[in-house]
Design a protein around this motif. Structure first.
Motif, mmCIF file in Angstrom:
data_model
loop_
_atom_site.group_PDB
_atom_site.id
_atom_site.type_symbol
_atom_site.label_atom_id
_atom_site.label_comp_id
_atom_site.label_asym_id
_atom_site.label_seq_id
_atom_site.Cartn_x
_atom_site.Cartn_y
_atom_site.Cartn_z
ATOM 1 N N ASN A 418 -33.259 -121.588 -5.960
ATOM 2 C CA ASN A 418 -34.111 -121.958 -7.302
ATOM 3 C C ASN A 418 -33.372 -121.884 -8.470
ATOM 4 N N ASP A 419 -33.643 -122.708 -9.387
ATOM 5 C CA ASP A 419 -33.225 -122.678 -10.704
ATOM 6 C C ASP A 419 -31.885 -122.277 -11.027
ATOM 7 N N CYS A 420 -30.926 -122.698 -10.283
ATOM 8 C CA CYS A 420 -29.431 -122.362 -10.309
ATOM 9 C C CYS A 420 -28.688 -123.653 -10.793
ATOM 10 N N GLN A 421 -27.588 -123.501 -11.344
ATOM 11 C CA GLN A 421 -26.648 -124.397 -11.557
ATOM 12 C C GLN A 421 -25.466 -124.322 -10.367
ATOM 13 N N LEU A 422 -25.193 -125.290 -9.643
ATOM 14 C CA LEU A 422 -24.646 -125.608 -8.437
ATOM 15 C C LEU A 422 -23.636 -126.324 -8.487
ATOM 16 N N ASP A 423 -22.339 -126.089 -8.244
ATOM 17 C CA ASP A 423 -21.167 -127.020 -8.221
ATOM 18 C C ASP A 423 -20.132 -126.753 -7.308
ATOM 19 N N SER A 424 -19.629 -128.023 -6.514
ATOM 20 C CA SER A 424 -18.520 -127.984 -5.857
ATOM 21 C C SER A 424 -18.702 -127.077 -4.424
ATOM 22 N N CYS A 425 -20.155 -127.342 -3.958
ATOM 23 C CA CYS A 425 -20.483 -126.675 -2.612
ATOM 24 C C CYS A 425 -20.013 -127.580 -1.624
ATOM 25 N N PHE A 426 -18.697 -127.669 -1.240
ATOM 26 C CA PHE A 426 -18.482 -128.653 -0.258
ATOM 27 C C PHE A 426 -18.455 -128.523 1.111
ATOM 28 N N ASN A 427 -18.743 -127.094 1.268
ATOM 29 C CA ASN A 427 -19.131 -126.370 2.890
ATOM 30 C C ASN A 427 -20.698 -126.562 2.957
ATOM 31 N N ALA A 428 -21.441 -126.939 2.108
ATOM 32 C CA ALA A 428 -22.770 -127.118 2.101
ATOM 33 C C ALA A 428 -23.768 -125.879 1.375
ATOM 34 N N PHE A 429 -24.620 -126.389 0.740
ATOM 35 C CA PHE A 429 -25.501 -125.253 0.364
ATOM 36 C C PHE A 429 -26.314 -124.275 1.892
ATOM 37 N N LEU A 430 -26.453 -125.416 2.828
ATOM 38 C CA LEU A 430 -27.072 -124.929 4.142
ATOM 39 C C LEU A 430 -25.972 -125.201 5.224
ATOM 40 N N ARG A 431 -25.440 -124.393 5.790
ATOM 41 C CA ARG A 431 -24.376 -124.496 6.865
ATOM 42 C C ARG A 431 -24.930 -123.533 8.123
ATOM 43 N N THR A 432 -25.029 -124.327 9.174
ATOM 44 C CA THR A 432 -25.877 -123.534 10.418
ATOM 45 C C THR A 432 -24.927 -123.748 11.557
ATOM 46 N N THR A 433 -25.012 -122.585 12.335
ATOM 47 C CA THR A 433 -24.159 -122.429 13.629
ATOM 48 C C THR A 433 -25.131 -121.898 14.721
ATOM 49 N N GLY A 434 -25.282 -122.894 15.780
ATOM 50 C CA GLY A 434 -26.070 -122.138 16.906
ATOM 51 C C GLY A 434 -27.495 -122.760 16.760
ATOM 52 N N ASN A 435 -28.389 -122.139 17.824
ATOM 53 C CA ASN A 435 -29.927 -122.681 17.607
ATOM 54 C C ASN A 435 -30.586 -121.788 16.813
ATOM 55 N N VAL A 436 -30.705 -122.023 15.543
ATOM 56 C CA VAL A 436 -31.458 -121.096 14.429
ATOM 57 C C VAL A 436 -32.535 -121.946 13.978
ATOM 58 N N THR A 437 -33.385 -121.321 13.550
ATOM 59 C CA THR A 437 -34.372 -121.779 12.710
ATOM 60 C C THR A 437 -34.433 -121.452 11.199
ATOM 61 N N VAL A 438 -34.337 -122.159 10.201
ATOM 62 C CA VAL A 438 -34.090 -122.131 8.885
ATOM 63 C C VAL A 438 -35.328 -122.898 8.115
ATOM 64 N N ASN A 439 -36.233 -122.024 7.336
ATOM 65 C CA ASN A 439 -37.137 -122.575 6.398
ATOM 66 C C ASN A 439 -36.230 -122.576 5.101
ATOM 67 N N TRP A 440 -35.813 -123.740 4.523
ATOM 68 C CA TRP A 440 -34.874 -124.000 3.454
ATOM 69 C C TRP A 440 -35.809 -124.599 2.326
ATOM 70 N N THR A 441 -35.565 -123.819 1.133
ATOM 71 C CA THR A 441 -36.356 -124.346 -0.088
ATOM 72 C C THR A 441 -35.501 -124.526 -1.184
ATOM 73 N N MET A 442 -35.652 -125.521 -1.996
ATOM 74 C CA MET A 442 -34.803 -125.727 -3.217
ATOM 75 C C MET A 442 -35.722 -126.467 -4.217
ATOM 76 N N ALA A 443 -35.446 -125.847 -5.449
ATOM 77 C CA ALA A 443 -36.402 -126.445 -6.617
ATOM 78 C C ALA A 443 -35.775 -125.987 -7.802
ATOM 79 N N GLY A 444 -35.802 -126.842 -8.889
ATOM 80 C CA GLY A 444 -35.606 -126.619 -10.396
ATOM 81 C C GLY A 444 -33.982 -126.240 -10.450
ATOM 82 N N ASN A 445 -33.252 -126.860 -9.746
ATOM 83 C CA ASN A 445 -31.741 -126.591 -9.770
ATOM 84 C C ASN A 445 -31.041 -127.811 -10.485
#
Length: 523
Positions: A418-445
């Protein structure tokens, strides 16, 4: 040291003052006394006479608020006051004189209030150059050792209100160590007081070489209390760790520990092992560590921290070498809350670290909050290994991040950006491996170029997007249909949506994704 003790009787029923029945005590208000032998431990230590009732009774104020009456066999003796030892070279002549066998030290400060060692050079000591115990308002100013076999300054409880400023030279063991008591062989012989509370200690400016650690906080018995211990300015070289908090069993507790301005070259900047720390404050701990290190800040599998606050971590390749397989904070134990404030890391052609915060397999962490700062030297802000426990809530807030990945996730967690400056995240903001559960929130960036939002490396994750800044194809692997999920859908061809745009989810069935503002358009 005064060696003659008198049996006395302590009593307390309410309030703060404790009464002492001491036949013909001869004491006046303000006189220091040393009490030992009582339970709880707050009845033991060097105290001043608070009031004189009569020739056989007086009161004192303990270091902590009593909650129960004293038990045990109390003993008392006069404590000395206003002692200054200044100047000179003290040669203990080890190994001709072997303190390891005789519990002797080069200098001992004990049974005293306001005792000062100043401008001393000590060499060939074993065990310690200076050992304190049963003291109040004690200090060391400017201690130098050209070479010694063991510790520089050792503090045993009971000890209240300590101050050390300037410890330099070469030491064979821990340079400055604060420890309530010794709990096992072969060290019991060194602990001449039998142990007690250690409350209020500050050490400023260690610059030394050692074979062990530079700054150590070590818990004693479970009945003893250690609180408000601070080291500020830890420099030099320590092949083990610059700073360490530890004990002999993982159930011992220490409280209110702080390490600041640590730049020593060491195996770790700060390590917590086999102990519980209710709050650990770190400020400007530099990554001056070898490539084989686990991390700059390390909590081992048998370490526990309630709140770990990390202020102003910083580095660039101009000053320290890159450690691309090492994380700044590497957690294998239990930490209930991690807060990182004002980080500053600069990429200069190679990544400084694998992750800012790494949660290893078996770790238990409840929350990690990274607030503000310039994060430009990490491959990942958060990296969570498979087998990490605690369902941690990971938050990146108000920061500038320029790097491959924010959350590299292999265990179930929540991730908010939240409320960040995000550049060049080429491997992803969210990168998952396996059978995981992720609640993923992004706002104001605010977004620069070269960003990827989601990469599923393997497995079948359950990803619940919850933010207007989450931009994904809602038909992609892992994106869950669940009431309350919402995001920006990037695939206009899905169902009857007809356009990319913000969507909300109502239920788990087909057509539960609906275009915001026109619920007739569904997927």
């Amino acid at each position: 040291m005064n060696g003659s003790f008198t049996a006395v009787t302590l009593s307390w029923t309410s309030g703060v003052p404790v009464s002492v029945a001491w036949t013909a005590h001869g004491k006046s208000v303000g006189d220091p006394i040393y009490l030992k032998g009582s339970t709880p431990t707050y009845y033991n230590g060097v105290f001043q006479v608070e009031s004189v009732t009569d020739a056989n009774n007086f009161t004192f104020i303990p270091q902590r608020q009593p909650t129960t009456a004293p038990t045990g066999s109390a003993l008392a003796t006069k404590a000395n006051k206003n002692i200054i030892v200044q100047g000179g070279q003290w040669d203990y002549n080890y190994p001709t004189v072997n303190g390891s066998a005789t519990e002797s030290f080069a200098l001992i400060g004990a049974y005293a209030q306001n005792i000062v060692f100043r401008d001393l050079a000590v060499k060939n000591a074993s065990k310690y150059c200076i050992c304190f115990g049963a003291v109040r308002d004690y200090s060391v100013v400017n201690l130098y050792s050209p070479s010694t076999n063991s510790d520089g300054v050792k503090v045993y409880g009971p000890a209240f209100g300590g101050y050390v400023n300037g410890v330099f030279g070469r030491y064979g063991d821990d340079v400055v160590s604060v420890q309530c008591s010794e709990t096992g062989a072969p060290f019991l012989q060194y602990n001449f007081t039998g142990g007690g509370d250690c409350i209020g200690f500050k050490c400023v400016n260690i610059d030394a070489k050692t074979l062990a650690c530079l700054a150590v906080v070590y818990a004693g018995l479970s009945t003893e209390f250690m609180y408000n211990i601070e080291f500020d300015g830890v420099h030099g070289y320590a092949p083990q760790n610059a700073c360490k908090v530890a004990s002999d069993t993982s159930t011992k507790v220490v409280s209110g520990i702080a390490f600041r301005n640590v730049d020593a070259m060491a195996g770790a900047g700060v390590i917590v092992q086999t102990v519980i720390v209710d709050r650990l404050t770190l400020d400007n701990v530099a990554p001056n560590i070898p490539a084989t290190a686990t991390g700059v800040v390390v909590v081992t599998s048998d370490g526990t921290v309630g709140a770990l606050d990390i202020y102003n971590p910083a580095a660039s390749l101009v000053g320290f070498p890159n450690r691309t397989s090492v994380s700044y904070a590497a957690i294998s134990g239990t930490v209930y809350n991690i807060n990182v404030f004002g980080a500053g890391f600069i990429y200069n052609g190679a990544f400084l670290f694998d992750a800012l915060v790494f949660l290893g397999s078996g770790s238990t962490v409840r929350a990690v909050n990274v607030s503000g700062g310039y994060l430009n030297g990490f491959q990942n802000v958060f990296k969570i290994a498979s087998g990490a426990l605690g369902l941690p809530r990971l938050g990146l807030n108000g920061a500038y991040f320029n790097g491959p990945c924010v959350g590299n996730i292999s265990a179930t967690c929540d991730l908010s950006i939240n409320d960040c400056q995000l550049d060049s995240c080429f491997n992803a903001f969210l990168r998952t491996t396996g059978n995981v559960t992720v609640n993923w929130t992004m706002a104001g960036n605010t977004f620069g170029g070269g960003n990827t939002y989601l990469v599923v490396v393997s497995g079948t994750p359950v990803i619940n997007p919850k933010g207007s800044d989450v931009q994904v194809d809602v038909s992609a692997t892992g994106i869950a249909r669940a009431t309350g999920n919402f995001c920006y859908n990037t695939n206009a061809a899905l169902g009857t949506l007809g356009a990319a745009g913000p969507v909300t989810c109502q239920g788990t069935a087909a057509n539960s994704w609906r275009l915001l503002g026109d619920t007739t358009k569904q997927y």
